[in-house]
Design a protein around this motif. Structure first.
Motif, PDB file in Angstrom:
ATOM      1  N   MET A   1      -0.739  -3.135   0.389  1.00 58.08           N
ATOM      2  CA  MET A   1      -1.242  -3.915   1.522  1.00 58.08           C
ATOM      3  C   MET A   1      -1.149  -3.213   2.866  1.00 58.08           C
ATOM      4  SD  MET A   1      -0.321  -7.917   1.229  1.00 58.08           S
ATOM      5  CE  MET A   1      -0.815  -8.927  -0.167  1.00 58.08           C
ATOM      6  N   GLY A   2      -0.110  -2.492   3.058  1.00 54.69           N
ATOM      7  CA  GLY A   2       0.047  -2.043   4.429  1.00 54.69           C
ATOM      8  C   GLY A   2       0.967  -0.860   4.621  1.00 54.69           C
ATOM      9  N   PRO A   3       1.253  -0.679   5.915  1.00 54.25           N
ATOM     10  CA  PRO A   3       0.814  -1.522   7.046  1.00 54.25           C
ATOM     11  C   PRO A   3      -0.694  -1.392   7.292  1.00 54.25           C
ATOM     12  CG  PRO A   3       1.926   0.435   7.853  1.00 54.25           C
ATOM     13  CD  PRO A   3       2.089   0.453   6.359  1.00 54.25           C
ATOM     14  N   ASP A   4      -1.315  -2.515   7.641  1.00 55.51           N
ATOM     15  CA  ASP A   4      -2.769  -2.533   7.857  1.00 55.51           C
ATOM     16  C   ASP A   4      -3.067  -3.319   9.122  1.00 55.51           C
ATOM     17  OD1 ASP A   4      -5.619  -3.706   7.501  1.00 55.51           O
ATOM     18  OD2 ASP A   4      -5.484  -2.167   5.946  1.00 55.51           O
TER      19      ASP A   4
ATOM     20  N   LEU B   1      -3.924  -7.207   9.183  1.00 56.24           N
ATOM     21  CA  LEU B   1      -2.954  -8.274   8.932  1.00 56.24           C
ATOM     22  C   LEU B   1      -2.364  -8.767  10.251  1.00 56.24           C
ATOM     23  CD1 LEU B   1      -1.005  -6.763   5.878  1.00 56.24           C
ATOM     24  CD2 LEU B   1      -2.737  -8.576   5.822  1.00 56.24           C
TER      25      LEU B   1
ATOM     26  N   THR C   1       3.790  -7.261   6.650  1.00 56.38           N
ATOM     27  CA  THR C   1       3.373  -6.968   5.277  1.00 56.38           C
ATOM     28  C   THR C   1       4.192  -7.785   4.287  1.00 56.38           C
ATOM     29  OG1 THR C   1       2.812  -4.709   5.958  1.00 56.38           O
ATOM     30  CG2 THR C   1       2.999  -5.128   3.604  1.00 56.38           C
TER      31      THR C   1
ATOM     32  N   LEU D   1      -8.997  -3.144   2.920  1.00 56.64           N
ATOM     33  CA  LEU D   1      -7.929  -4.085   2.585  1.00 56.64           C
ATOM     34  C   LEU D   1      -8.442  -5.144   1.618  1.00 56.64           C
ATOM     35  CD1 LEU D   1      -5.102  -5.302   2.975  1.00 56.64           C
ATOM     36  CD2 LEU D   1      -6.008  -6.501   4.989  1.00 56.64           C
TER      37      LEU D   1
ATOM     38  N   GLU E   1       3.574  -4.277  -1.238  1.00 53.72           N
ATOM     39  CA  GLU E   1       3.689  -3.872   0.171  1.00 53.72           C
ATOM     40  C   GLU E   1       3.059  -2.500   0.369  1.00 53.72           C
ATOM     41  OE1 GLU E   1       7.450  -4.296   2.066  1.00 53.72           O
ATOM     42  OE2 GLU E   1       7.859  -6.259   1.175  1.00 53.72           O
TER      43      GLU E   1
END
Length: 232
Positions: free
Chosen positions: A174-177, A180, A184, A105, A171
């Protein structure tokens, strides 16, 4: 300032048939040719602005000067459309989508920050070029005002649509991660605050003639992910 339809000239069709028979590549369709020219002239315009000559623009696009004026009504029209398209936020989406999702990430966000900082820097230059066009536009003031209102409406719509596409691309990056602790969508909002804020700080420093330290994308991402509070 509307490009002429270069695809309706029967001589062009005949020339295209001849080129195909000779084994050369067929001419691009009008819309593709226009898009190709607008992209090809960007480096010259970023360096020279409205001072770029039609010869320089034609050489950058790999076409004859006459071809430019079959696609665009005049030089300022070409420059204005190139700047308008280049400043579209959605122009960054392919670069964002190309970021390797296998990266951590943190590394993905550093790549996003690098792209974002470079985009804002370049967009500011395109905005300056659009202002240059306004200063040298030879049209009567009333005509310029009317065109300006129409252009502003198109600009707002393009920016709104482009920003939505960029948010969607962010988005996806970034993710979903699991790293976090917010959604997101919320993470994207906060990330944009940091990106735009740091960029505007640099812009303001340059405007005032103040020496500003270069922004470190990795440092900004560290601030975004880790904060500045000492952990206990």
């Amino acid at each position: 300032m509307t490009p002429t339809d270069v695809g309706t000239d029967p001589r062009a069709a005949t020339a295209g048939d001849g080129a195909a028979r000779a084994g050369r590549a067929a001419p691009l369709p009008p819309d593709e040719r226009r898009a190709s020219i607008l992209r090809a002239v960007r480096p010259v315009l970023l360096e020279r602005g409205v001072a770029a000559t039609t010869r320089e623009l034609a050489e950058a696009a790999g076409v004859a000067e006459g071809t430019l004026f079959r696609v665009f009504s005049d030089k300022l029209s070409l420059i204005g459309q190139a700047a308008f398209v280049a400043a579209d936020p959605a122009d960054a989406v392919p670069d964002l989508d190309a970021i390797d999702r296998a990266l951590s990430l943190r590394d993905r966000l550093v790549a996003v920050m690098e792209i974002g900082l470079a985009r804002i820097e370049t967009t500011m230059r395109w905005m300056a070029i659009l202002h240059e066009i306004g200063r040298v536009d030879p049209r009567p003031q009333a005509e310029r005002d009317a065109a300006g209102r129409d252009g502003w409406a198109q600009w707002v719509q393009r920016q709104t649509e482009g920003e939505a596409q960029v948010r969607a691309a962010l988005e996806r990056v970034m993710g979903p991660d699991p790293g976090l602790r917010v959604s997101t969508a919320r993470a994207v909002e906060l990330f944009n605050v940091l990106l735009v804020g740091s960029s505007m700080q640099l812009v303001d420093a340059r405007r005032r003639g103040v020496e500003a330290a270069p922004v470190d994308p990795a440092e900004l991402v560290g601030l975004f992910l880790d904060g500045v509070a000492r952990r206990t």
